[in-house]
Design a protein around this motif. Sequence first.
Motif, mmCIF file in Angstrom:
data_model
loop_
_atom_site.group_PDB
_atom_site.id
_atom_site.type_symbol
_atom_site.label_atom_id
_atom_site.label_comp_id
_atom_site.label_asym_id
_atom_site.label_seq_id
_atom_site.Cartn_x
_atom_site.Cartn_y
_atom_site.Cartn_z
ATOM 1 N N UNK A 20 0.663 -1.137 -0.022
ATOM 2 C CA UNK A 20 -0.048 -0.186 0.119
ATOM 3 C C UNK A 20 0.900 1.252 0.035
ATOM 4 N N UNK A 21 0.399 2.600 -0.613
ATOM 5 C CA UNK A 21 1.126 3.550 -0.575
ATOM 6 C C UNK A 21 0.340 4.497 -1.154
ATOM 7 N N UNK A 22 0.871 5.902 -1.303
ATOM 8 C CA UNK A 22 0.044 6.982 -1.886
ATOM 9 C C UNK A 22 0.222 6.734 -3.442
ATOM 10 N N UNK A 23 -0.734 7.269 -4.350
ATOM 11 C CA UNK A 23 -0.602 7.296 -5.634
ATOM 12 C C UNK A 23 0.917 7.872 -6.094
ATOM 13 N N UNK A 24 1.446 7.024 -6.881
ATOM 14 C CA UNK A 24 2.819 7.496 -7.550
ATOM 15 C C UNK A 24 3.827 6.852 -6.437
ATOM 16 N N UNK A 25 3.813 6.071 -5.977
ATOM 17 C CA UNK A 25 4.770 5.386 -5.051
ATOM 18 C C UNK A 25 5.467 4.382 -5.664
ATOM 19 N N UNK A 26 4.953 3.884 -6.781
ATOM 20 C CA UNK A 26 5.683 2.946 -7.570
ATOM 21 C C UNK A 26 5.320 1.481 -7.135
ATOM 22 N N UNK A 27 4.036 1.473 -6.603
ATOM 23 C CA UNK A 27 3.657 -0.106 -6.265
ATOM 24 C C UNK A 27 3.598 -0.999 -7.574
ATOM 25 N N UNK A 28 2.899 -0.211 -8.407
ATOM 26 C CA UNK A 28 2.864 -1.436 -9.749
ATOM 27 C C UNK A 28 4.009 -1.574 -10.337
ATOM 28 N N UNK A 29 4.887 -0.647 -10.308
ATOM 29 C CA UNK A 29 6.333 -0.773 -11.056
ATOM 30 C C UNK A 29 7.117 -1.931 -10.279
ATOM 31 N N UNK A 30 6.871 -2.324 -9.163
ATOM 32 C CA UNK A 30 7.374 -3.440 -8.405
ATOM 33 C C UNK A 30 6.983 -4.769 -8.880
ATOM 34 N N UNK A 31 5.853 -4.867 -9.248
ATOM 35 C CA UNK A 31 4.978 -5.989 -9.811
ATOM 36 C C UNK A 31 5.583 -6.130 -11.348
ATOM 37 N N UNK A 32 5.750 -4.925 -12.000
ATOM 38 C CA UNK A 32 6.226 -4.980 -13.153
ATOM 39 C C UNK A 32 7.690 -5.505 -13.486
ATOM 40 N N UNK A 33 8.630 -5.094 -12.412
ATOM 41 C CA UNK A 33 9.948 -5.675 -12.691
ATOM 42 C C UNK A 33 10.087 -7.332 -12.264
ATOM 43 N N UNK A 34 8.966 -7.606 -10.999
ATOM 44 C CA UNK A 34 9.072 -8.966 -10.971
ATOM 45 C C UNK A 34 8.600 -9.814 -11.984
ATOM 46 N N UNK A 35 7.681 -9.345 -12.887
ATOM 47 C CA UNK A 35 7.147 -10.227 -14.003
ATOM 48 C C UNK A 35 8.128 -9.794 -15.321
ATOM 49 N N UNK A 36 9.141 -8.839 -15.363
ATOM 50 C CA UNK A 36 10.044 -8.667 -16.271
ATOM 51 C C UNK A 36 9.383 -7.888 -17.423
ATOM 52 N N UNK A 37 8.537 -7.030 -17.057
ATOM 53 C CA UNK A 37 7.623 -6.409 -17.961
ATOM 54 C C UNK A 37 8.378 -4.829 -17.996
ATOM 55 N N UNK A 38 9.297 -4.650 -17.145
ATOM 56 C CA UNK A 38 10.296 -3.434 -17.182
ATOM 57 C C UNK A 38 11.510 -3.887 -16.251
ATOM 58 N N UNK A 39 12.574 -3.243 -16.708
ATOM 59 C CA UNK A 39 13.996 -3.295 -16.073
ATOM 60 C C UNK A 39 14.214 -2.271 -14.957
ATOM 61 N N UNK A 40 14.920 -2.642 -13.861
ATOM 62 C CA UNK A 40 15.157 -1.906 -12.926
ATOM 63 C C UNK A 40 16.553 -0.888 -13.182
ATOM 64 N N UNK A 41 16.464 0.244 -12.801
ATOM 65 C CA UNK A 41 17.688 0.998 -12.788
ATOM 66 C C UNK A 41 18.952 0.351 -11.867
ATOM 67 N N UNK A 42 18.597 -0.123 -10.607
ATOM 68 C CA UNK A 42 19.447 -1.020 -9.751
ATOM 69 C C UNK A 42 18.748 -2.001 -8.979
#
Length: 250
Positions: A33-55
Amino acid sequence: MLRVRGLTVGYGGEPVIDGVDLDLEAGGFASLIGPSGSGKTSILRVVTNLMQPLHGSIELDVDARDIGFLFQDDALLPWRTVRQNVALGLRIRNVTSGDADTQADDWLTRLGLKGFGDRYPGQLSGGQRKRVAIAQVLALSPKLLLMDEPFAALDAIVRTRITQDLLDWVEREQLTVLLVTHDLDEAISVSDEVHVLSQGPRATIRARHTIDIPRPRNVLEVRRHPDFGPLLQTLWDELAGEVAEEGIAT
């Protein structure tokens, strides 16, 4: 089953989340959970390899084909019947047409949609479409289930019913689940652990809470547990504090 270490994710080089660590044991149910724009969905996308992390790094004890992703939108193909939508992933995995259809009908029955296989998504209610999307994912027998606000668009009664059905299945099959949600009641009701993200950009996990409420759970009755109210207040205060620090009225 899932280990996230020092995860930094951004767009255009600007970090949205910065240095996130997260562990999820096999059979565990965690919520972000977290405020809008805190990157929650981005974490899921990295786990599924839909996007690549910076680090940072992601370690998984399962193969990519063992990960199920339930999106906020149902993503059903309107030109395919309900049965064909549920069977699609099985067909991609080279399951024969007959076996895939049989498994699809079995899942539709389990989710209260017996006899709906020949209908099209446009002929279903929002709640029925969501059940089809759940059947589509569970038919592939995932070991790790990622969910991105899957019930946000549903009314309260339908949402509660579908959440309970899915929770019963998760508990029975001991699936591992990572859920993104804005609904604090939902996070407490279904989770073993709730992770609270700070306001972005450069969001990180600011707090973790263990939910010591026995399973199996009823998503309505769990609200009467003595720990529910105090934990709900704590989560609300933490999120309100994050928003207030950004100068946004709460």
